[in-house]
Design a protein around this motif. Sequence first.
Motif, PDB file in Angstrom:
ATOM      1  N   THR A 192       0.832  -1.196   0.000  1.00  0.00           N
ATOM      2  CA  THR A 192       0.000   0.000   0.000  1.00  0.00           C
ATOM      3  C   THR A 192       0.869   1.250   0.000  1.00  0.00           C
ATOM      4  OG1 THR A 192      -0.095   0.197   2.408  1.00  0.00           O
ATOM      5  CG2 THR A 192      -1.789  -1.190   1.342  1.00  0.00           C
ATOM      6  N   LYS A 193       0.276   2.360  -0.378  1.00  0.00           N
ATOM      7  CA  LYS A 193       1.007   3.629  -0.388  1.00  0.00           C
ATOM      8  C   LYS A 193       1.526   3.971   1.008  1.00  0.00           C
ATOM      9  CE  LYS A 193       0.854   8.315  -2.057  1.00  0.00           C
ATOM     10  NZ  LYS A 193       0.338   9.119  -3.139  1.00  0.00           N
ATOM     11  N   TYR A 236       4.566   1.948   1.719  1.00  0.00           N
ATOM     12  CA  TYR A 236       5.657   2.469   0.888  1.00  0.00           C
ATOM     13  C   TYR A 236       6.270   3.711   1.533  1.00  0.00           C
ATOM     14  CZ  TYR A 236       7.981   4.355  -3.281  1.00  0.00           C
ATOM     15  OH  TYR A 236       8.904   4.855  -4.170  1.00  0.00           O
ATOM     16  N   ASN A 289       5.788   2.201  -6.936  1.00  0.00           N
ATOM     17  CA  ASN A 289       4.766   1.691  -6.020  1.00  0.00           C
ATOM     18  C   ASN A 289       3.428   1.618  -6.737  1.00  0.00           C
ATOM     19  OD1 ASN A 289       2.834   2.944  -3.316  1.00  0.00           O
ATOM     20  ND2 ASN A 289       3.608   0.879  -3.461  1.00  0.00           N
ATOM     21  N   GLU A 315       0.028  -0.616  -5.909  1.00  0.00           N
ATOM     22  CA  GLU A 315      -0.594  -1.600  -5.028  1.00  0.00           C
ATOM     23  C   GLU A 315      -1.090  -2.796  -5.837  1.00  0.00           C
ATOM     24  OE1 GLU A 315      -3.422  -0.211  -2.106  1.00  0.00           O
ATOM     25  OE2 GLU A 315      -2.538   1.795  -2.241  1.00  0.00           O
ATOM     26  N   ALA A 339       7.067   9.667   0.031  1.00  0.00           N
ATOM     27  CA  ALA A 339       6.531   9.400  -1.304  1.00  0.00           C
ATOM     28  C   ALA A 339       7.469   9.938  -2.357  1.00  0.00           C
ATOM     29  CB  ALA A 339       5.149  10.016  -1.448  1.00  0.00           C
TER      30      ALA A 339
END
Length: 119
Positions: free
Chosen positions: A40-41, A44, A54, A56, A118
């Motif tokens: 999942t973000k 990550y 990334n 999912e 991110a």
Amino acid sequence: MIPYNLINNLKNKNVKNVTGEEAFDLLKTNQKAIILDVRTKDEYIHGHIPNALNIEVRSLMNNLDSLYSFKDMPIIVHCASGSRSLIAVNILSSNGFSNIYHISKGLKDWKHEISYGAK
């Protein structure tokens, strides 16, 4: 429990199970290799292999177009422990990706640099 057909797919000649160390060595020796993180973000953001893409696993089918330029390049797939990445490997293999490396124990087997945040 992981469905047998996903485990069986790892016998595919296009898929190679690797350790975190073998994945690290591949990244050092092959500049074209990419890393696909299917967690999942949020996972990550809290720690990932540097330069990993990334996507999912639950949205991978809808995002294959963004990966087709990497179709014949080495693609290293991982999740946290190796379960979700099995699903991703199956999706990639079923859609013509030909050079897949699966970190079978996931990110927990990665003993090298980790990036945060991110992209």
